[in-house]
Design a protein around this motif. Structure first.
Motif, mmCIF file in Angstrom:
data_model
loop_
_atom_site.group_PDB
_atom_site.id
_atom_site.type_symbol
_atom_site.label_atom_id
_atom_site.label_comp_id
_atom_site.label_asym_id
_atom_site.label_seq_id
_atom_site.Cartn_x
_atom_site.Cartn_y
_atom_site.Cartn_z
ATOM 1 N N TYR A 295 0.839 -1.200 0.000
ATOM 2 C CA TYR A 295 0.000 0.000 0.000
ATOM 3 C C TYR A 295 0.876 1.253 0.000
ATOM 4 O O TYR A 295 1.803 1.386 0.806
ATOM 5 C CB TYR A 295 -0.911 0.028 1.222
ATOM 6 C CG TYR A 295 -2.154 -0.814 1.073
ATOM 7 C CD1 TYR A 295 -3.189 -0.418 0.240
ATOM 8 C CD2 TYR A 295 -2.289 -2.021 1.761
ATOM 9 C CE1 TYR A 295 -4.334 -1.191 0.091
ATOM 10 C CE2 TYR A 295 -3.419 -2.802 1.623
ATOM 11 C CZ TYR A 295 -4.439 -2.387 0.785
ATOM 12 O OH TYR A 295 -5.566 -3.166 0.641
ATOM 13 N N VAL A 296 0.569 2.161 -0.918
ATOM 14 C CA VAL A 296 1.186 3.481 -0.895
ATOM 15 C C VAL A 296 0.179 4.527 -0.439
ATOM 16 O O VAL A 296 0.560 5.598 0.019
ATOM 17 C CB VAL A 296 1.763 3.847 -2.277
ATOM 18 C CG1 VAL A 296 3.046 3.082 -2.533
ATOM 19 C CG2 VAL A 296 0.769 3.578 -3.399
ATOM 20 N N ILE A 297 -1.089 4.214 -0.599
ATOM 21 C CA ILE A 297 -2.182 5.041 -0.058
ATOM 22 C C ILE A 297 -3.169 4.073 0.575
ATOM 23 O O ILE A 297 -3.721 3.200 -0.098
ATOM 24 C CB ILE A 297 -2.856 5.885 -1.166
ATOM 25 C CG1 ILE A 297 -1.840 6.843 -1.808
ATOM 26 C CG2 ILE A 297 -4.028 6.676 -0.593
ATOM 27 C CD1 ILE A 297 -2.373 7.572 -3.031
ATOM 28 N N GLU A 298 -3.353 4.190 1.862
ATOM 29 C CA GLU A 298 -4.160 3.233 2.609
ATOM 30 C C GLU A 298 -5.623 3.243 2.148
ATOM 31 O O GLU A 298 -6.138 4.284 1.707
ATOM 32 C CB GLU A 298 -4.100 3.547 4.114
ATOM 33 C CG GLU A 298 -2.736 3.297 4.727
ATOM 34 C CD GLU A 298 -2.346 1.834 4.710
ATOM 35 O OE1 GLU A 298 -3.232 0.972 4.906
ATOM 36 O OE2 GLU A 298 -1.158 1.536 4.496
ATOM 37 N N PRO A 299 -6.298 2.087 2.243
ATOM 38 C CA PRO A 299 -7.710 2.004 1.815
ATOM 39 C C PRO A 299 -8.652 2.706 2.794
ATOM 40 O O PRO A 299 -8.996 2.150 3.825
ATOM 41 C CB PRO A 299 -7.961 0.499 1.755
ATOM 42 C CG PRO A 299 -6.962 -0.107 2.673
ATOM 43 C CD PRO A 299 -5.764 0.778 2.657
ATOM 44 N N THR A 300 -9.060 3.913 2.413
ATOM 45 C CA THR A 300 -9.954 4.717 3.260
ATOM 46 C C THR A 300 -11.131 5.294 2.482
ATOM 47 O O THR A 300 -11.995 5.942 3.084
ATOM 48 C CB THR A 300 -9.179 5.883 3.906
ATOM 49 O OG1 THR A 300 -8.588 6.680 2.871
ATOM 50 C CG2 THR A 300 -8.083 5.374 4.833
ATOM 51 N N TYR A 301 -11.175 5.059 1.165
ATOM 52 C CA TYR A 301 -12.166 5.718 0.316
ATOM 53 C C TYR A 301 -13.313 4.776 -0.047
ATOM 54 O O TYR A 301 -13.155 3.560 -0.091
ATOM 55 C CB TYR A 301 -11.506 6.238 -0.963
ATOM 56 C CG TYR A 301 -10.348 7.168 -0.693
ATOM 57 C CD1 TYR A 301 -10.559 8.462 -0.231
ATOM 58 C CD2 TYR A 301 -9.034 6.741 -0.873
ATOM 59 C CE1 TYR A 301 -9.497 9.306 0.026
ATOM 60 C CE2 TYR A 301 -7.963 7.575 -0.611
ATOM 61 C CZ TYR A 301 -8.199 8.854 -0.156
ATOM 62 O OH TYR A 301 -7.141 9.683 0.108
ATOM 63 N N ASN A 302 -14.477 5.371 -0.321
ATOM 64 C CA ASN A 302 -15.637 4.582 -0.732
ATOM 65 C C ASN A 302 -15.521 4.100 -2.178
ATOM 66 O O ASN A 302 -16.181 3.137 -2.570
ATOM 67 C CB ASN A 302 -16.919 5.398 -0.567
ATOM 68 C CG ASN A 302 -17.210 5.686 0.887
ATOM 69 O OD1 ASN A 302 -16.828 4.926 1.774
ATOM 70 N ND2 ASN A 302 -17.880 6.798 1.151
ATOM 71 N N ASP A 303 -14.703 4.768 -2.968
ATOM 72 C CA ASP A 303 -14.436 4.364 -4.347
ATOM 73 C C ASP A 303 -13.165 5.073 -4.786
ATOM 74 O O ASP A 303 -12.769 6.095 -4.197
ATOM 75 C CB ASP A 303 -15.612 4.717 -5.266
ATOM 76 C CG ASP A 303 -15.646 3.858 -6.537
ATOM 77 O OD1 ASP A 303 -14.662 3.136 -6.784
ATOM 78 O OD2 ASP A 303 -16.652 3.923 -7.262
ATOM 79 N N ALA A 304 -12.521 4.559 -5.799
ATOM 80 C CA ALA A 304 -11.290 5.171 -6.301
ATOM 81 C C ALA A 304 -11.079 4.736 -7.740
ATOM 82 O O ALA A 304 -11.406 3.612 -8.115
ATOM 83 C CB ALA A 304 -10.091 4.755 -5.445
ATOM 84 N N GLU A 305 -10.521 5.635 -8.538
ATOM 85 C CA GLU A 305 -10.275 5.361 -9.941
ATOM 86 C C GLU A 305 -8.781 5.424 -10.245
ATOM 87 O O GLU A 305 -7.962 5.829 -9.410
ATOM 88 C CB GLU A 305 -11.039 6.360 -10.818
ATOM 89 C CG GLU A 305 -12.545 6.137 -10.835
ATOM 90 C CD GLU A 305 -12.957 4.904 -11.626
ATOM 91 O OE1 GLU A 305 -12.143 4.432 -12.458
ATOM 92 O OE2 GLU A 305 -14.085 4.424 -11.433
#
Length: 370
Positions: free
Chosen positions: A279-289
């Motif tokens: 992980y370089v950006i932790e999973p915190t979002y409801n969606d991501a593109e």
């Protein structure tokens, strides 16, 4: 004499730059016009019905008939058609007197091989259909692929998926068979690689060699990247062009790598990994593109905003966004420095700093096109 020559060359260069610039269709109240990437009108909103620019021309409707304008807003092809499509490779399909046919940019009718249905040109070719068979011809009307296929998908970078005798393979723009017709399904061909399905087994084709991947449920297109994502026993990981797992399947969802980042989802939250799977950006979002080539990615909380590659939110989550499809799929988010966004029921464009182009919202906007 030299000054005159230099002045003429400068005028030619300015003209070429003007006609090469991308314009976006915008609807202001009930009228349609076109803006440039500074947000200023290049063509004032004066059309009730019009389409985006394609191949340097835009279709506009006057009364009950269609014609075409150039980027100076002047009529290039007089309105006389009851229906039209878009120009591609200098050729367009139009309807007049209940007959469909091809025209060039002068509005002249072209003689092309017979087809039960007319298809837009794409990468210099148009399909032709006779009965249940498909072939293709070029812009000169020369048949380059005989009508012997059941299906040919649109060409991408010189290659197309095709079906023959209920089996899928890959052909090039000259009709040469690149991947033999041995598969029940096949992906887009890029850099000598694609995925395929034979019977119930999925695998990767590198060149012409098919490598089976055990217990794989699905593989997505490589899209020019060195690896793609695949599903095994309900989990998603990433495989390389040889069919080996680079990142073991452990994610619930995933999207493609770009800029060495890929969006992945675990427990309904999205983040980003690097090519090693960390992980370089932790999973915190409801969606991501996917990250665009502008180095920004759309992420969603309640609404959509944009982060940079450090994970910093650089444009607030205040927008709705959309994806556009054509022969080439555009990114959901930024494309060449601008993103089409919606806020409070109105559409507009923002730049990579989050500034609203022209400081103005519209009833509708379409993507910038050339």
């Amino acid at each position: 004499m030299k000054k005159g020559l230099i002045f003429s060359l400068l005028l030619l260069l300015v003209g070429q730059l003007f006609f090469a610039q991308e314009l976006a269709l915008v609807k202001e109240k009930s009228k349609i016009g076109y803006i440039d990437k500074s947000g200023n009108y290049v063509i004032q909103p004066s059309f009730e019905t019009a389409k985006s620019f394609s191949d340097g021309l835009a279709a506009v409707k006057e009364g009950q008939v269609w014609g075409f304008i150039g980027k100076d807003g002047k009529i290039v092809i007089q309105p006389s058609f009851s229906n039209i499509k878009d120009f591609h490779n200098g050729i367009c399909i139009v309807e007049k007197d209940k007959t469909w046919f091809y025209i060039n940019k002068k509005g002249e009718k072209l003689t092309m091989p017979y087809s039960d249905k007319l298809y837009d040109f794409n990468e210099g070719l148009a399909f032709m259909k006779g009965g249940n068979k498909i072939g293709a011809f070029d812009t000169d009307g020369k048949v380059v692929i005989r009508a012997e296929y059941e299906i040919i998908k649109p060409f991408q970078n010189g290659f197309a998926r095709a079906s023959k005798d209920s089996r899928w393979g890959i052909i090039d723009a000259k009709g040469n068979v690149i991947v033999p017709f041995e598969y029940g399904d096949i992906g887009e061909y890029a850099d000598g690689t694609t995925w395929a399905k034979k019977g119930s087994l999925y695998g990767v084709i590198d060149g012409k060699e098919f490598k089976i991947m055990d217990e794989v449920d699905r593989i997505w297109d490589f899209e020019g990247q060195p690896m793609t994502y695949a599903k095994k026993k309900g989990k998603i990981g990433f495989v390389d062009k040889t069919g080996n797992w680079v990142i073991e399947p452990k994610f619930d969802k995933a999207r493609a790598f770009n800029q060495n980042f890929a969006p992945v989802c675990v427990n309904s939250k999205w983040g980003y990994i690097d090519p090693t799977g960390n992980y370089v950006i932790e999973p915190t979002y409801n969606d991501a593109e996917v990250f665009s080539n502008d180095h920004l990615a759309p992420v969603k909380g309640k609404d959509w905003g944009f982060i940079d590659k450090t994970g910093k939110l650089v444009i607030p989550m205040d927008y709705d966004i959309s994806k556009s499809f054509g022969f080439t799929e555009k990114n959901k988010g930024f494309n060449d420095g601008v993103s089409r966004v919606k806020k409070s029921g109105k559409w507009g464009f923002i730049d990579t700093s989050g500034n609203l182009l022209g400081n103005k919202w519209f009833y509708n906007v379409e993507l910038f096109q050339n």
